[in-house]
Write an enzyme that holds these catalytic residues in place. Structure first.
Site, short mmCIF file in Angstrom:
data_model
loop_
_atom_site.label_atom_id
_atom_site.label_comp_id
_atom_site.label_asym_id
_atom_site.label_seq_id
_atom_site.Cartn_x
_atom_site.Cartn_y
_atom_site.Cartn_z
N CYS A 106 -70.15 -62.65 0.95
CA CYS A 106 -69.48 -62.61 2.25
C CYS A 106 -70.14 -63.60 3.19
O CYS A 106 -71.31 -63.96 3.01
CB CYS A 106 -69.62 -61.22 2.87
SG CYS A 106 -68.78 -59.99 1.92
N HIS A 110 -68.47 -53.66 -6.87
CA HIS A 110 -68.98 -52.71 -5.87
C HIS A 110 -68.02 -51.53 -5.78
O HIS A 110 -66.85 -51.64 -6.16
CB HIS A 110 -69.10 -53.37 -4.49
CG HIS A 110 -70.25 -54.34 -4.40
ND1 HIS A 110 -70.23 -55.44 -3.58
CD2 HIS A 110 -71.45 -54.36 -5.00
CE1 HIS A 110 -71.37 -56.11 -3.69
NE2 HIS A 110 -72.13 -55.47 -4.56
N ASP A 128 -77.33 -53.92 -4.08
CA ASP A 128 -77.21 -55.25 -4.67
C ASP A 128 -78.03 -56.27 -3.87
O ASP A 128 -78.73 -57.11 -4.43
CB ASP A 128 -75.72 -55.62 -4.66
CG ASP A 128 -75.38 -56.74 -5.60
OD1 ASP A 128 -76.25 -57.13 -6.39
OD2 ASP A 128 -74.23 -57.21 -5.56
N TYR A 141 -62.63 -58.33 -10.65
CA TYR A 141 -63.80 -57.87 -9.90
C TYR A 141 -63.92 -56.35 -9.81
O TYR A 141 -63.02 -55.68 -9.31
CB TYR A 141 -63.71 -58.49 -8.50
CG TYR A 141 -64.77 -58.06 -7.52
CD1 TYR A 141 -66.11 -58.09 -7.86
CD2 TYR A 141 -64.42 -57.65 -6.24
CE1 TYR A 141 -67.07 -57.70 -6.94
CE2 TYR A 141 -65.38 -57.27 -5.32
CZ TYR A 141 -66.70 -57.30 -5.68
OH TYR A 141 -67.65 -56.92 -4.78
#
Ligand code: ADP
Ligand code: SF4
Length: 690
Positions: free
Chosen positions: A31, A173, A266, A170
């Site tokens: 991000c 998360h 993470d 993906y």
């Protein structure tokens, strides 16, 4: 300089499906607070890393459909064809430097609140949202699942049309729909998409196969998977279902990008982790697949990187934060300039950009986010604009960065520091529990300055205004810092707290300077970032009984922006520190204090032999006030400018001080078209209706 042959392995090419990475440096998705609405800012930020030698540069999460809307957090989007051109800006910028561009397609399922699109959130089965919001996720029916697969396929084709080289599937998360389908706790379906692990993996496998079918002829298809959620039996784990998922899909993707979930785990800050901390969770993956494996762990040391490769832990050095702190990290290793690497300090200020919905910033790298709007290059800086000599007063983060960057520009710089050590607040703070990596802010700058013949440094040199006026420098930069106050004035209290003038009331400076206290101590936190809790921790380590009183409703709330709040509060509680939230101090007495509830105003009493006030800081601006005095004739002293920077101007984070030091160095003798608008702005084109 030439590269040390020990590092040759890092520069071997790696085949990833139909494409080849030129070396093993892989900027994993991260991000950045830029997202879809600042595409040029984003493209230039990524381009800096491509120029710096990273073989693969990925986007952040790139939303595939309006049912995945992460507003107000800015993320990339490929909702429709219109978005392709924005993504293409980044891809083209990365391609200019012979790097591969990866696009992290994502659907956030019930992790997306869809504040902007106002569409219902989707989930494997009916459930509460990921965060506490009054809106739940709707369990998807089979038609929804078919639609989701189509959206993903369409977005993959758009990514290909944007000329991407790597397209992600993906589940990295617990904020992503595919992860939610994998998760036994989130997926409570009873059809062939739920129940057994094989069923829960079904959608993931389908999407993976369909993505390969759609774009696999030219694009590599990567998987990002969290192999451990650090939730024990409640979640996916590396010795449980994380391993089984890899076994089931081992050869299907072209690359495995492996991590732990959630983001807080993470991107662990250095306060809670060492370099390479993910190895115990991810090292099994390579034994189960022949496909290249990428892993992260705040890697900044080339020796650690080589060890990861040679020991068969990972094939490619994944990095988000190290690539932000130093976009040129690979080039520096390649060119044998190891000592020039600007190592990430693990402070997570970068994350705070995204979490405050603003472009990313970095404590170590002031140019990040400014590549496009201010045209700041991470490594190069224009040569000096005059022969003026510069005096920098104070060698904290602001003064050090100003002296370093001005030195790089070629100015004759003199840096004077009152103390016997360089570093200002860094000296004190890097000695606090868990913050020793923060010394890198000072050490990197001192290391660079020592290579510059045009920068002279003086320790133990506390300057007065008269001395500054007598020296004959043309430019004066004041970087004299700030100090914590002890009277309690801050966010909540506008006047000194009654009793704060007693000698058993201390500012944090006393503890930061190594001072010890006797008996029970109250730490009063109205600053609510990291210092209050860490001082409480230090006092507890010293053997004091500690009561932590905060005006906030939790410990250190602003550290949720650095992904640390939960761990900080856990540590405080586990250490046996007594925590009182939502209270202010109304009076400090000799051996106890009166506190008042922020809601009910009810009074209470806490025993305290000593009190440490963590409320706000006062700028050390005596020099700037003295030099601005009407009676002072700067012209007569030959001084053409006096500028204050960093904490002596407005106390803030270390990142702000470094940025300020860098900015002042860039701006010296630089023509400014419009001082009221010192940077470019991205423009929204208004399309005419037909
Ligand atoms: P910043 O974060 O803005 O860099 P710091 O407080 O970390 O601020 O550093 C300021 C530095 O300036 C400290 O090391 C302090 O000792 C030094 N300093 C303050 N006043 C003077 C002075 N009059 N002469 C020289 N150095 C000074
Ligand atoms: Fe590293 Fe801190 Fe920069 Fe983030 S802000 S990249 S953690 S130095």
């Amino acid at each position: 300089m030439t590269r040390d042959s020990r590092y040759d392995v890092l520069f071997e090419p790696v085949r990833i499906g139909p494409v080849t990475a030129k070396n093993r440096f892989y900027q994993v998705p991260h991000c950045n607070g830029m997202g879809f609405n600042l595409p040029q800012t984003h493209a230039s930020m990524r381009e800096a890393k491509a120029e710096g030698g990273w073989a693969v540069i990925c986007t952040e999460e790139c939303m595939i459909h309006p049912t995945s809307d992460y507003s107000p957090e800015p993320q990339a989007r490929l909702w429709d064809e219109n978005d392709v051109k924005y993504l293409a800006l980044m891809v083209d910028a990365v391609h200019k430097h012979d790097a591969l561009a990866g696009v992290q397609l994502a659907h956030n399922g019930v992790g997306a609140q869809n504040h902007f699109t106002r569409m219902p959130s989707l989930a494997p089965s009916d459930q509460a949202a990921v965060e506490s919001v009054p809106s739940q996720g709707r369990g998807m029916n089979k038609k929804d699942i078919r639609e989701f697969r189509r959206w993903h396929r369409d977005a993959a084709l758009r990514a290909k049309r944007a000329d991407a080289d790597i397209v992600y599937v993906y589940a990295g998360h617990d904020t992503t729909l595919l992860m939610h389908f994998l998760s036994a706790r989130r997926n409570q379906r009873t059809d062939d998409y739920g129940g057994s692990l094989e069923n829960r993996v079904r959608l993931f496998r389908e999407v993976l196969e369909e993505t390969k079918d759609a774009v696999g002829d030219r694009c590599a298809v990567a998987v990002r998977l969290a192999v451990d959620e650090l939730l024990g039996p409640q979640g996916i784990s590396c010795d449980g279902e994380g391993r089984e998922i890899i076994e089931m899909l081992a050869e299907l993707p072209d690359l495995w990008d492996i991590n732990v979930s959630n983001w807080e785990n993470d991107s662990l800050s250095s306060r809670f982790s060492e370099e390479g901390f993910q190895e115990p969770y991810v090292s099994f993956v390579k034994k189960l697949t022949t496909k290249p494996v990428v892993g992260v762990g705040r890697f900044t040391s080339p020796d650690t990187m080589v060890s990861q490769i040679k020991r068969g832990v990972i094939d490619m050095i994944g990095a988000a934060r190290p690539s932000i702190a130093d976009p040129f990290l690979p080039k520096k290793i390649e060119e044998g300039r190891i000592e020039e690497i600007r190592e990430c300090i693990g402070c997570n200020i970068c994350a705070s950009g995204q979490l405050t919905f603003s472009p990313m910033r970095c404590t170590q790298n002031p140019s990040v986010g400014e590549e496009w709007r201010r045209n700041w290059h991470a490594e190069h800086i224009p040569a000096k604009g005059s022969e003026d000599t510069v005096l920098v007063v104070g060698a904290g983060p602001a003064g050090l960065e100003a002296a370093r960057a001005l030195g790089q520009r070629g100015y004759a710089v003199t840096l004077a520091e009152a103390k016997k050590e360089f570093g200002g607040r860094i000296v004190k703070e890097s000695r606090l529990p868990g913050l020793n990596a923060w010394a890198r802010v000072r050490d990197w700058r001192i290391g660079r300055i020592q290579q510059m013949a045009n920068v002279e440094t003086y320790l133990d040199s506390k300057l007065t205004s008269d001395e500054i006026l007598s020296f004959g420098f043309q430019r004066v930069i004041l970087a004299t810092g700030a100090h914590w106050r002890a009277d309690g004035i801050g966010v909540t209290n506008w006047k000194p707290i009654p009793g704060s003038d007693q000698d058993h009331v201390f500012s944090p400076e006393y503890i930061l300077d190594g001072g010890k206290l006797e008996g029970p101590v109250v730490v009063f936190d109205d600053d609510n970032f990291y210092i209050g809790a860490i001082i409480a921790e230090k006092l507890k380590e010293n053997g004091n009984e500690v009561t932590f009183i905060t005006t906030a409703s939790e410990v250190s709330p602003w550290t949720s922006n650095t992904l640390e709040q939960h761990r900080i509060q856990t540590r405080i509680l586990e250490m046996g520190i007594n925590v009182i939230t939502s209270h202010n101090i109304s009076r400090i007495k000799r051996s106890e204090i009166d506190i008042r509830c922020g809601y009910t105003e009810k009074l209470n009493t806490v025993v305290a032999a000593n009190v440490v006030m963590v409320t706000s800081r006062q700028p050390d601006n005596k020099l700037s006030i003295a030099l601005a005095d009407d009676k002072v004739d700067l012209n007569a002293a030959g001084i053409s400018s006096v500028t204050s920077i960093g904490d002596c101007l407005n106390p803030s984070t270390i990142a702000v001080a470094v940025y300020d030091g860098h900015r002042i160095a860039r701006e010296m003798d630089a023509a400014q078209e419009n001082p009221d608008m010192p940077f470019r702005r991205e423009k929204i084109l208004i399309e005419k209706s037909i």
